[in-house]
Design an enzyme around this catalytic site. Structure first.
Site, PDB file in Angstrom:
ATOM      1  N   ASP A  11      -5.454 -25.330  -6.864  1.00  0.00           N
ATOM      2  CA  ASP A  11      -6.420 -24.889  -7.872  1.00  0.00           C
ATOM      3  C   ASP A  11      -6.454 -25.992  -8.917  1.00  0.00           C
ATOM      4  OD1 ASP A  11      -7.744 -23.810 -10.018  1.00  0.00           O
ATOM      5  OD2 ASP A  11      -6.719 -21.866  -9.952  1.00  0.00           O
ATOM      6  N   TYR A 228       4.775 -18.277 -14.826  1.00  0.00           N
ATOM      7  CA  TYR A 228       3.572 -17.902 -14.095  1.00  0.00           C
ATOM      8  C   TYR A 228       2.479 -18.941 -14.265  1.00  0.00           C
ATOM      9  CZ  TYR A 228      -0.306 -15.332 -12.204  1.00  0.00           C
ATOM     10  OH  TYR A 228      -1.377 -14.966 -11.436  1.00  0.00           O
ATOM     11  N   LYS A 231      -1.197 -17.260  -8.866  1.00  0.00           N
ATOM     12  CA  LYS A 231      -0.554 -16.907  -7.591  1.00  0.00           C
ATOM     13  C   LYS A 231      -0.627 -18.092  -6.633  1.00  0.00           C
ATOM     14  CE  LYS A 231       1.429 -12.913  -7.525  1.00  0.00           C
ATOM     15  NZ  LYS A 231       2.846 -12.799  -7.237  1.00  0.00           N
TER      16      LYS A 231
HETATM   17  C1  F6R Z   1      -4.681 -14.336 -10.801  1.00  0.00           C
HETATM   18  C2  F6R Z   1      -5.462 -15.105 -11.758  1.00  0.00           C
HETATM   19  C3  F6R Z   1      -6.183 -14.385 -12.831  1.00  0.00           C
HETATM   20  C4  F6R Z   1      -5.575 -14.714 -14.198  1.00  0.00           C
HETATM   21  C5  F6R Z   1      -6.284 -13.920 -15.324  1.00  0.00           C
HETATM   22  C6  F6R Z   1      -5.778 -14.325 -16.698  1.00  0.00           C
HETATM   23  O1  F6R Z   1      -4.035 -15.163  -9.891  1.00  0.00           O
HETATM   24  O2  F6R Z   1      -5.504 -16.321 -11.699  1.00  0.00           O
HETATM   25  O3  F6R Z   1      -6.228 -13.007 -12.599  1.00  0.00           O
HETATM   26  O4  F6R Z   1      -4.212 -14.388 -14.203  1.00  0.00           O
HETATM   27  O5  F6R Z   1      -7.677 -14.183 -15.274  1.00  0.00           O
HETATM   28  O6  F6R Z   1      -5.936 -15.702 -16.824  1.00  0.00           O
HETATM   29  P1  F6R Z   1      -5.622 -16.512 -18.170  1.00  0.00           P
HETATM   30  O7  F6R Z   1      -4.198 -16.220 -18.532  1.00  0.00           O
HETATM   31  O8  F6R Z   1      -5.850 -17.932 -17.728  1.00  0.00           O
HETATM   32  O9  F6R Z   1      -6.611 -16.046 -19.193  1.00  0.00           O
HETATM   33 MG    MG Z   2      -6.450 -19.087  -6.733  1.00  0.00          MG
HETATM   34 MG    MG Z   3      -7.442 -20.521 -11.308  1.00  0.00          MG
END
Ligand code: F6R
Ligand code: MG
Ligand code: MG
Length: 364
Positions: A11, A228, A231
């Protein structure tokens, strides 16, 4: 001819938020791999595609697995795409590129990787899978069904070429160990391990004669970064037909649809939705977790295809069922079992919230 198939993903930026890889990133990767891969004779063929916010580099070559040249090519391709993502303010630009300098192998640097080498058969059907918003263990159940369960794969019972069973290599992601188990003899032992998604992941499947049948990326971003960072969104390569499960036996494994960890903030259980390439853009509650499946015929390393396998009408009912499961799970909101158990939340932001609460607690 001995050919190597390398599927390397990361990503490096998406829009809006974590939904999908922008076309600018796809074309940057296409240009990079053309100029530095096929034109230089390093790659025989390649295809760039995406599942959600992950860009997938599918490459064929003769350099073998763990080749420094191929890994460096993929790493530099991601770096260039991440630059474009940064310039344009795409979300999570460079997110999975966790290390600064390339040191010979892309493993442990953030991207996910699945590679296999084999002597190409007269006709070589090759299946490639990529997931978004879930973890490598999402492949545990389908791999067992494909290579171990006669209720999914009748070839295990009625084809003498499959009748001897398959060999599973399972990773203990926490202890960084592996174990080899033979099916059907050690079916129960295998299931004792891989039913646990937070610790065990199927890494490879072999035929008993040593021929590689499947490989899955098992890199754990959180264990590399210590926190984190999204994923792990795994990929897999599966060989099919003539001594391996048929294409339809492989696809049958994705018809439950089974429930996997990931989804919103990597913190929820959700059904794995099999989708076409055009629908590989997780929207609702940043999901549900999804998987694309591409089919090719390989000839002297050249990729003929892809066939967008889950775009077929036969998967419509599976998707409808997945959305029904999604509705039901969503109603639990922040409660288990929509939310993942404590152990799985270790690398999310939840511990920071809990830490602040700790001083408010009184002794009983
Ligand atoms: C799951 C994922 C999204 C983010 C969520 C919060 O793998 O990438 O669900 O965890 O959109 O993202 P942030 O913390 O970047 O605002
Ligand atoms: Mg992804
Ligand atoms: Mg992403």
């Amino acid at each position: 001819m001995r050919v190597t198939v390398s599927l390397i993903k990361a990503d490096v930026g998406s829009y809006p938020g974590h939904v999908r890889v922008p076309k600018e990133i796809i074309s940057s990767c296409n240009d990079y791999l053309t100029d530095n891969g096929t034109k230089k004779g390093l790659l025989i063929d390649f295809m760039v595609f995406n599942c959600g916010d992950d860009v997938e580099l599918l490459m064929t070559h003769e350099k073998g697995v763990d080749s420094k040249e191929i890994h460096e090519l993929a790493w530099n391709c991601f770096l260039e795409a991440a630059e474009i993502a940064k310039e344009r303010g795409f979300y999570g630009a460079g997110q999975d590129l966790l290390k600064d300098a390339f040191s010979g192998n892309i493993r442990g640097m953030g991207p996910g990787i699945a590679e296999m080498s084999f002597e190409e058969r007269k006709s070589e059907p090759l299946l490639v899978f990529a997931c978004d918003k879930t973890s490598p263990s999402a492949f545990n159940l389908p791999m067992y069904r494909i290579f171990g369960d006669p209720f999914n794969t009748p070839g295990l019972v009625i084809d003498p070429k499959l009748n001897q069973g398959f060999r599973f290599e399972v990773m203990d992601i926490k202890e960084n160990k592996k174990v080899i188990l033979d099916l059907p003899e050690e079916t129960y032992q295998l299931l004792a391990l891989i039913g646990n998604y937070s610790r065990y992941s199927v890494k490879r499947v072999y035929r008993k004669d040593g021929e590689i049948a499947a490989v899955i990326s098992t890199e754990k971003l959180s264990l590399i970064a210590g926190e984190y960072v999204g994923k792990d969104d795994p990929v897999a390569i599966v060989r099919a037909q003539s001594g391996f499960p048929a294409v339809g036996e492989v696809l049958e494994a994705f018809t439950i649809p089974h429930i996997v960890p990931g989804w919103m903030r990597g913190s929820h259980w959700g059904p794995l939705l099999p989708v076409s390439l055009k629908d590989a853009r997780p929207t609702r509650f940043d999901g549900p977790p999804r998987i694309v499946g591409l089919g090719f015929q390989l000839r002297r390393g050249e990729l003929y295809g892809p066939e967008d396998l889950f775009s077929d009408i036969a998967f419509q009912e599976i998707r409808r069922k997945a959305m029904e499961i999604s509705d039901y799970l969503r109603r639990h909101g922040p409660f288990e079992p929509q939310r993942l158990p404590e152990e799985e939340m270790e690398y999310t932001n939840l511990p920071k919230v809990l830490e602040k609460l700790r001083e408010k607690f009184e002794e009983l």
